[in-house]
Write a protein that holds these residues in place. Structure first.
Motif, mmCIF file in Angstrom:
data_model
loop_
_atom_site.group_PDB
_atom_site.id
_atom_site.type_symbol
_atom_site.label_atom_id
_atom_site.label_comp_id
_atom_site.label_asym_id
_atom_site.label_seq_id
_atom_site.Cartn_x
_atom_site.Cartn_y
_atom_site.Cartn_z
ATOM 1 N N GLY A 185 100.022 81.494 107.695
ATOM 2 C CA GLY A 185 98.766 80.789 107.455
ATOM 3 C C GLY A 185 98.048 80.692 108.796
ATOM 4 N N VAL A 212 98.230 78.532 111.220
ATOM 5 C CA VAL A 212 99.059 78.170 112.380
ATOM 6 C C VAL A 212 99.865 79.383 112.845
ATOM 7 C CG1 VAL A 212 100.941 76.706 113.202
ATOM 8 C CG2 VAL A 212 99.229 75.757 111.650
ATOM 9 N N ASP A 248 105.117 85.563 103.106
ATOM 10 C CA ASP A 248 105.247 86.026 101.717
ATOM 11 C C ASP A 248 103.919 85.927 100.972
ATOM 12 O OD1 ASP A 248 104.946 83.349 101.252
ATOM 13 O OD2 ASP A 248 106.908 83.037 100.356
ATOM 14 N N LYS A 274 102.206 83.668 99.547
ATOM 15 C CA LYS A 274 102.098 82.972 98.261
ATOM 16 C C LYS A 274 101.376 81.644 98.412
ATOM 17 C CE LYS A 274 105.953 84.876 95.782
ATOM 18 N NZ LYS A 274 107.369 84.860 95.892
ATOM 19 N N GLY A 296 86.944 75.225 104.369
ATOM 20 C CA GLY A 296 86.443 75.782 105.618
ATOM 21 C C GLY A 296 85.529 74.879 106.432
ATOM 22 N N ALA A 345 106.082 78.042 110.700
ATOM 23 C CA ALA A 345 104.756 77.503 110.345
ATOM 24 C C ALA A 345 104.570 77.725 108.850
ATOM 25 C CB ALA A 345 103.683 78.220 111.158
ATOM 26 N N GLY A 376 103.990 75.669 106.356
ATOM 27 C CA GLY A 376 103.192 74.726 105.554
ATOM 28 C C GLY A 376 104.061 73.866 104.653
ATOM 29 N N TRP A 427 106.083 74.608 102.502
ATOM 30 C CA TRP A 427 107.388 75.192 102.139
ATOM 31 C C TRP A 427 108.449 74.956 103.214
ATOM 32 C CZ3 TRP A 427 102.606 77.092 101.283
ATOM 33 C CH2 TRP A 427 102.245 77.329 99.962
ATOM 34 N N LEU A 449 112.846 76.002 103.712
ATOM 35 C CA LEU A 449 113.424 76.820 104.780
ATOM 36 C C LEU A 449 114.490 76.067 105.560
ATOM 37 C CD1 LEU A 449 110.437 78.756 106.247
ATOM 38 C CD2 LEU A 449 112.698 79.703 105.846
ATOM 39 N N ALA A 490 87.015 70.152 97.535
ATOM 40 C CA ALA A 490 88.140 70.595 96.724
ATOM 41 C C ALA A 490 88.827 69.387 96.085
ATOM 42 C CB ALA A 490 89.123 71.321 97.621
ATOM 43 N N LEU A 508 99.820 69.477 107.962
ATOM 44 C CA LEU A 508 98.425 69.481 108.447
ATOM 45 C C LEU A 508 97.438 68.906 107.431
ATOM 46 C CD1 LEU A 508 99.943 71.446 110.390
ATOM 47 C CD2 LEU A 508 97.824 72.692 110.609
ATOM 48 N N GLY A 546 93.792 71.013 108.203
ATOM 49 C CA GLY A 546 94.562 72.024 108.934
ATOM 50 C C GLY A 546 93.780 73.234 109.394
ATOM 51 N N THR A 588 91.027 72.835 110.838
ATOM 52 C CA THR A 588 90.485 72.274 112.080
ATOM 53 C C THR A 588 91.569 72.232 113.156
ATOM 54 O OG1 THR A 588 89.118 70.876 110.665
ATOM 55 C CG2 THR A 588 89.217 70.289 113.009
HETATM 56 C C1 LIG Z 1 91.686 73.597 98.590
HETATM 57 C C2 LIG Z 1 91.852 73.294 100.056
HETATM 58 C C3 LIG Z 1 90.731 72.996 100.843
HETATM 59 C C4 LIG Z 1 90.889 72.737 102.206
HETATM 60 N N1 LIG Z 1 89.772 72.546 102.979
HETATM 61 C C5 LIG Z 1 89.896 72.358 104.317
HETATM 62 C C6 LIG Z 1 88.740 72.217 105.137
HETATM 63 O O1 LIG Z 1 87.606 72.282 104.663
HETATM 64 N N2 LIG Z 1 88.910 71.980 106.473
HETATM 65 C C7 LIG Z 1 90.140 71.914 107.047
HETATM 66 O O2 LIG Z 1 90.228 71.696 108.259
HETATM 67 N N3 LIG Z 1 91.262 72.073 106.292
HETATM 68 C C8 LIG Z 1 91.167 72.287 104.947
HETATM 69 N N4 LIG Z 1 92.278 72.430 104.168
HETATM 70 C C9 LIG Z 1 93.592 72.264 104.783
HETATM 71 C C10 LIG Z 1 94.093 73.533 105.450
HETATM 72 O O3 LIG Z 1 93.804 74.634 104.640
HETATM 73 C C11 LIG Z 1 95.613 73.466 105.679
HETATM 74 O O4 LIG Z 1 95.991 72.248 106.255
HETATM 75 C C12 LIG Z 1 96.049 74.595 106.619
HETATM 76 O O5 LIG Z 1 95.538 75.816 106.150
HETATM 77 C C13 LIG Z 1 97.566 74.669 106.721
HETATM 78 O O6 LIG Z 1 97.900 75.790 107.462
HETATM 79 P P1 LIG Z 1 99.404 76.215 107.675
HETATM 80 O O7 LIG Z 1 99.389 77.459 108.484
HETATM 81 O O8 LIG Z 1 100.186 75.029 108.173
HETATM 82 O O9 LIG Z 1 99.982 76.473 106.200
HETATM 83 P P2 LIG Z 1 99.622 77.579 105.113
HETATM 84 O O10 LIG Z 1 98.241 78.074 105.247
HETATM 85 O O11 LIG Z 1 100.059 77.041 103.803
HETATM 86 O O12 LIG Z 1 100.559 78.775 105.506
HETATM 87 C C14 LIG Z 1 101.955 78.765 105.328
HETATM 88 C C15 LIG Z 1 102.391 80.181 105.036
HETATM 89 O O13 LIG Z 1 103.819 80.271 105.097
HETATM 90 C C16 LIG Z 1 104.234 81.145 104.065
HETATM 91 N N5 LIG Z 1 105.649 80.877 103.798
HETATM 92 C C17 LIG Z 1 106.206 79.701 103.418
HETATM 93 N N6 LIG Z 1 107.538 79.845 103.253
HETATM 94 C C18 LIG Z 1 107.817 81.143 103.571
HETATM 95 C C19 LIG Z 1 109.014 81.909 103.593
HETATM 96 N N7 LIG Z 1 110.204 81.382 103.257
HETATM 97 N N8 LIG Z 1 108.942 83.224 103.942
HETATM 98 C C20 LIG Z 1 107.759 83.784 104.280
HETATM 99 N N9 LIG Z 1 106.590 83.096 104.277
HETATM 100 C C21 LIG Z 1 106.626 81.795 103.916
HETATM 101 C C22 LIG Z 1 103.313 80.732 102.902
HETATM 102 O O14 LIG Z 1 103.269 81.688 101.863
HETATM 103 C C23 LIG Z 1 101.999 80.632 103.620
HETATM 104 O O15 LIG Z 1 101.387 81.899 103.687
HETATM 105 C C24 LIG Z 1 92.174 72.717 102.786
HETATM 106 C C25 LIG Z 1 93.291 73.017 102.005
HETATM 107 C C26 LIG Z 1 93.142 73.311 100.647
HETATM 108 C C27 LIG Z 1 94.357 73.665 99.831
#
Ligand SMILES: Cc1cc2nc3c(=O)[nH]c(=O)nc-3n(C[C@H](O)[C@H](O)[C@H](O)COP(=O)(O)OP(=O)(O)OC[C@H]3O[C@@H](n4cnc5c(N)ncnc54)[C@H](O)[C@@H]3O)c2cc1C
Length: 378
Positions: free
Chosen positions: A13, A15, A36, A38, A47, A205, A207, A209, A213, A265, A334, A338, A340
């Motif tokens: 994602g 991060v 993965d 998903k 955004g 990173a 999220g 999930w 892990l 959202a 996050l 997240g 941001t």
């Molecule tokens: C509908 C919606 C609207 C939002 N709007 C905003 C906004 O306007 N502004 C803002 O700042 N934030 C917003 N957010 C929040 C922001 O999107 C999240 O906080 C941020 O994207 C989290 O990023 P991340 O990298 O921690 O996790 P994620 O983006 O969830 O990435 C985690 C990744 O890890 C992968 N993964 C997990 N387990 C495994 C595994 N075992 N093997 C391989 N891969 C794995 C997952 O498939 C995923 O791709 C919004 C969120 C949502 C859902």
């Protein structure tokens, strides 16, 4: 050239992808990002980058979010050396509405106070409904609002996709699920559906999930999933330079590129990892947005996005080390901000790998508040 350090990042994602981007050009690093793909939050997100006027009182969160928004300008210049960022991030300002003029007064005061330490907020303007309709004719609401020029929009899906593309070209991306994480001879073993890879350092990173892990290390994590849905409306409006609109409620309006407008959202706490769209909620999002931008009524819903946010029980994100586990960094929790905070969190973890001091040294041990050894029978 000798390979000095093998680094595995689990989760691509915002991060994990940002961390991977900053490591990907170091010739002394052999990098692999495992994702993965998903239901990641980053690709489903709205955004909005506009944390300054949030009424959240937690100072640590605000500092992180403020620095996160500020970091975007460096981040985009770094990315621009490798990819076209024009359709990824744009500062077009944010228009914020409140229920009453008194609440708008309060917001205006917060804006001026916070601008002292965050000049990135830009110009602050209190606009009447008439001013708004003149300045942004696509807005039909006649309510007053606050406009700040520093607000920005980020296309999380496009950002992550572009970084994955760069990594794929360098054979640094593995689009597969990590099923197990273990330690052998002081090295980390990352096992996927396909094979096992041994690395020196791991960044997780993942999220929402993360708990799954860390189960393989017998650790429990204070993280819960929250479902978020939003809609995409394809319009004939010239959207690229339009500001983000934040009316009262959940129907924020984010005009993207080529006429595409996102609205959302939802925040659903009892749906686990479910990614099924619910028409009733999607239609409601549109209906509410139409009260601010009347033209949206002329268009249908073209598509939807559903993602899973990660929350800790105190709503604060964490990133840093885990007690008794060397060469491991984790980030999660996050929540709804997240996009941001994600880039600065990813970059900070990379700086830690290089033993650089960062603005967030106090965060380094925070994961231990949220990650604990599993109790017997858990
Ligand atoms: C509908 C919606 C609207 C939002 N709007 C905003 C906004 O306007 N502004 C803002 O700042 N934030 C917003 N957010 C929040 C922001 O999107 C999240 O906080 C941020 O994207 C989290 O990023 P991340 O990298 O921690 O996790 P994620 O983006 O969830 O990435 C985690 C990744 O890890 C992968 N993964 C997990 N387990 C495994 C595994 N075992 N093997 C391989 N891969 C794995 C997952 O498939 C995923 O791709 C919004 C969120 C949502 C859902």
């Amino acid at each position: 050239m000798s390979i000095k350090r093998k680094i595995g990042i689990i989760g691509g994602g915002i991060v994990g992808s940002t961390a991977a981007f900053y490591l990907s050009n170091d010739p002394e690093v052999e990098l692999l990002l495992f994702d993965d793909g998903k239901g990641q939050a980053s690709s489903a997100a709205a955004g909005i980058i506009s944390p300054w006027l949030s009424q959240r009182r937690n100072k640590e969160w605000y500092f992180l979010a403020r620095e996160g928004a500020k970091f975007y300008s460096d981040y985009m210049s770094d990315l621009a050396k490798y990819l076209d960022t024009k359709k990824i991030y744009k500062k077009t300002g944010t228009l914020l509405y409140k229920k009453t003029p008194k609440l708008l007064d309060k917001l205006e005061k917060i804006a001026y106070d916070r601008r002292k330490e965050a000049p990135e907020i830009g110009e602050i303007e209190r606009l009447s409904g008439k001013d708004i309709q003149e300045q942004f004719p696509f807005v039909t609401s006649d309510e007053d609002a606050l406009f700040i020029t520093g607000g920005a929009k980020i296309d999380g899906e496009n950002l992550v996709k572009n970084i994955h593309h760069l990594l794929k070209e360098k054979k640094q991306l593995k689009q597969t699920r990590v099923t197990n994480l273990s330690i052998s001879d002081d090295k980390w073993v990352i096992t996927t559906d396909e094979d096992s890879v041994v690395v020196d350092d791991v960044i997780i990173a993942a999220g929402a999930w993360l708990p799954r892990l860390l189960e393989s290390l017998n650790l429990s994590v204070d993280i819960r999933p929250q479902k978020g849905q939003l809609i995409e409306i394809q319009t004939d409006i010239e959207t690229t330079d339009l500001p983000v609109i934040m009316p009262v409620g959940e129907s924020d309006i984010i005009p993207f590129y080529n006429g595409k407008i996102l609205v959302g959202a939802t925040h659903e706490n009892d749906e686990g990892f479910d990614l099924t769209p619910e028409n009733k909620l999607l239609n409601q999002l549109k209906e509410i947005a139409t009260q601010t931008v009347g033209q949206l009524a002329d268009y249908g819903i073209d598509s939807y996005r559903v993602g899973t946010r990660a929350y800790t029980s105190d709503f604060l994100p964490f990133f840093g080390e885990v007690e008794n586990l060397s060469n491991l960094l984790v980030a999660s929790g996050l929540g709804s901000s997240g996009l941001t905070t994600g880039p600065i969190i990813g970059k900070t973890m990379v700086d830690w790998l290089y033993n650089k001091k960062t603005l967030f040294e106090s965060y380094k041990h925070q994961p231990n508040h949220y990650i604990q050894p599993k109790m017997k029978g858990e």
